[in-house]
Design a protein around this motif. Structure first.
Motif, PDB file in Angstrom:
ATOM      1  N   ASN A 264       0.692  -1.262  -0.066  1.00 53.42           N
ATOM      2  CA  ASN A 264      -0.032  -0.086   0.047  1.00 53.42           C
ATOM      3  C   ASN A 264       1.034   1.321   0.046  1.00 53.42           C
TER       4      ASN A 264
ATOM      5  N   PHE B 129       0.376   9.215   4.472  1.00 50.82           N
ATOM      6  CA  PHE B 129       0.851   9.822   5.836  1.00 50.82           C
ATOM      7  C   PHE B 129       2.107   8.628   6.173  1.00 50.82           C
TER       8      PHE B 129
ATOM      9  N   ILE C 256       6.503   3.836   5.610  1.00 51.82           N
ATOM     10  CA  ILE C 256       7.046   2.438   5.973  1.00 51.82           C
ATOM     11  C   ILE C 256       7.456   1.588   4.688  1.00 51.82           C
TER      12      ILE C 256
ATOM     13  N   ARG D  80      -6.221   5.095   1.490  1.00 52.10           N
ATOM     14  CA  ARG D  80      -6.298   3.908   2.445  1.00 52.10           C
ATOM     15  C   ARG D  80      -7.291   2.806   1.429  1.00 52.10           C
TER      16      ARG D  80
HETATM   17  S1  SF4 Z   1      -0.059   2.690   6.857  1.00 53.46           S
HETATM   18 FE1  SF4 Z   1       1.831   2.260   5.867  1.00 53.46          FE
HETATM   19  S2  SF4 Z   1       2.375   0.296   6.390  1.00 53.46           S
HETATM   20 FE2  SF4 Z   1       0.315   0.576   6.988  1.00 53.46          FE
HETATM   21  S3  SF4 Z   1      -1.173  -0.101   5.082  1.00 53.46           S
HETATM   22 FE3  SF4 Z   1      -0.272   2.046   4.947  1.00 53.46          FE
HETATM   23  S4  SF4 Z   1       1.420   2.122   3.634  1.00 53.46           S
HETATM   24 FE4  SF4 Z   1       1.310  -0.085   4.588  1.00 53.46          FE
END
Ligand code: SF4
Length: 438
Positions: free
Chosen positions: A149, A153, A156, A274
């Motif tokens: 993903n 924000f 990662i 999201r």
């Molecule tokens: S918040 Fe970061 S680690 Fe979690 S799904 Fe989204 S991109 Fe992936």
């Protein structure tokens, strides 16, 4: 322990995934004959496993490096903040080595260089399940690294890369070893548990004469056969998660889902990029609860995201109440260096963010209190985490360690951590329960 045994200290910051990294590093070092020191004084070298998720976590990591340098002087830095090597070296030129997340070999190599391992044929054998930093009765089981993903924000994926799943047979073998070593509860973690195996095209693996697909449902089913509590974290409400709910209704997997929704308003979810839609999600949760009425949902939300209007926030409040979210973690939006959301218009003033944070926590507390009231009078299973002179403290199937509520059982001081007992709930507060042994 002989005086010349090389000894390492470790400071482990950040999320459960980082904790698993620390455990892997320690397991490798123990197998080479290193001892682990609980304090700075007794260590020949100190590893600081850092977190780089939010600016506040980075600050905390830099402080931890500073403290280790002051207290011990020989410091190896690894983990998520390690990708910002120059920032670390500018501030702490004396650190011995800097590496990024899950670079176990490089960390072990740096330790070997700083304090060479002693050749001793009689070094203690490392227990086959590896070394763990969690209490003996529960353990984190990491099933993948990275994430496909691209939430705006989050950095990662930049730090940890795209999703890399561990093949199903490897995960199951590790789980089995942990259970043999006395673990009573497995906490399945990753960045995106429901995406497990996508990168491997759900590859089929041989496990105990059976074929198991590297896939969320198949892994859940197999873990459900191990006879211990299995708790799922970081699950997204994708349609295929529906398949796992009957396993929860059958008592194979705990009736608990940790789903980081982050928001409910379509506008904000879109800005966050999201993978979810609140309307459909609400329907889905209702269907899940029809199949498994005991299902508890834990979630985290961000308030004050750029562009979040009063209306967006109201829809988030409604969602938490309508979806009966049992446990809520709420974060105030914080810009993270390198995140796409920094470029979004409509910054929310700090005082508005603060008000929204307080309002969400209040709404969540009401839901939690009402949900817990329904448990009073029920007989439930409780896993014991700690015991002292006043009694035993444990958790229900609806509570994960460290982040959720607890159950207090007064006067029962002869129980042992890891025991799973039947208890009748006599009292409920906003977040916790009190119970007597049944
Ligand atoms: S918040 Fe970061 S680690 Fe979690 S799904 Fe989204 S991109 Fe992936």
């Amino acid at each position: 322990m002989p005086n010349d045994t090389p000894t390492v200290g470790i400071v482990s910051l950040g999320c459960p995934k980082a904790l698993v990294d620390s455990e892997r590093i320690l397991t490798k070092l123990r197998s080479q004959g290193y001892a682990v020191s609980p304090d700075y004084d007794g260590a020949d070298v100190v590893i600081v496993n850092t977190c780089g998720f939010l600016d506040s976590a980075k600050e905390e990591s830099l402080e931890a490096i500073g403290e280790a340098i002051a207290e011990n002087g020989r410091v190896i830095v690894t983990g998520c903040l390690g990708v910002e090597e120059s920032r670390i070296r500018d501030q702490f030129p004396d650190v011995l080595s800097v590496t990024g997340p899950h670079q176990y070999e490089a960390v072990v190599g740096a330790v070997n260089e700083a304090v060479p391992p002693r050749h001793d044929p009689f070094v203690d054998l490392v227990p086959p399940e590896g070394l763990r930093l969690t209490p003996r009765h529960y353990a984190y089981l990491k099933i993948s690294e990275g994430c496909n993903n691209r939430c705006t924000f989050c950095i990662i994926p930049q730090i940890r890369g795209d999703l890399v799943s561990r093949p199903a047979d490897r995960v199951l073998m590790e789980a089995e070893k942990l259970v043999k070593a006395g673990v009573k509860e497995l906490l399945v973690i990753s960045q995106d548990t429901s995406a497990y195996g996508v990168d491997l095209k759900y590859e089929e693996r041989k496990y105990k004469e059976r074929t198991v697909k590297t896939r969320f449902f198949d892994l859940s089913k197999e873990l459900g056969e191990l006879g211990v509590w299995v708790r799922m974290h970081y699950v997204y409400p994708y349609p295929h998660v529906d398949e796992v709910i009957p396993l929860m209704a059958d008592g194979k997997v705990l009736p608990y889902l940790d789903i980081p929704f982050q928001h409910a308003s379509p506008n904000v979810l879109k800005a966050m990029r999201r993978p979810a839609h609140a309307e459909k999600t609400l329907e889905r949760i209702r269907r899940w609860r029809d199949i498994c009425p005991d299902l508890a949902i834990r979630s985290t939300f961000i308030v004050g995201f750029p562009g979040e209007t009063d209306e967006d926030f109201e829809s988030l409040l409604d969602f938490v109440a309508d979806a009966d979210i049992d446990r809520v973690g709420c974060f105030r939006y914080e810009p993270v260096e390198g995140a796409k959301s920094n470029e979004l218009p409509g910054a929310v003033p700090d005082d508005v963010t603060e008000e929204r944070w307080a309002a969400l926590m209040e709404a969540a507390q009401e839901v939690s209190a009402a949900r817990l009231q329904t448990k009073v009078g029920r007989e439930i299973d409780v896993i014991i985490d700690s015991v002292d002179g006043d009694g035993a403290t444990g958790r229900t199937v609806w509570d994960a360690p460290e982040i959720d509520g607890s159950v207090f059982i007064p006067h029962e001081d002869d129980l042992t951590p890891g025991d799973i007992v039947r208890a009748r709930v006599v009292k409920a507060s906003e977040y916790d329960l009190e119970a007597d042994l049944a």
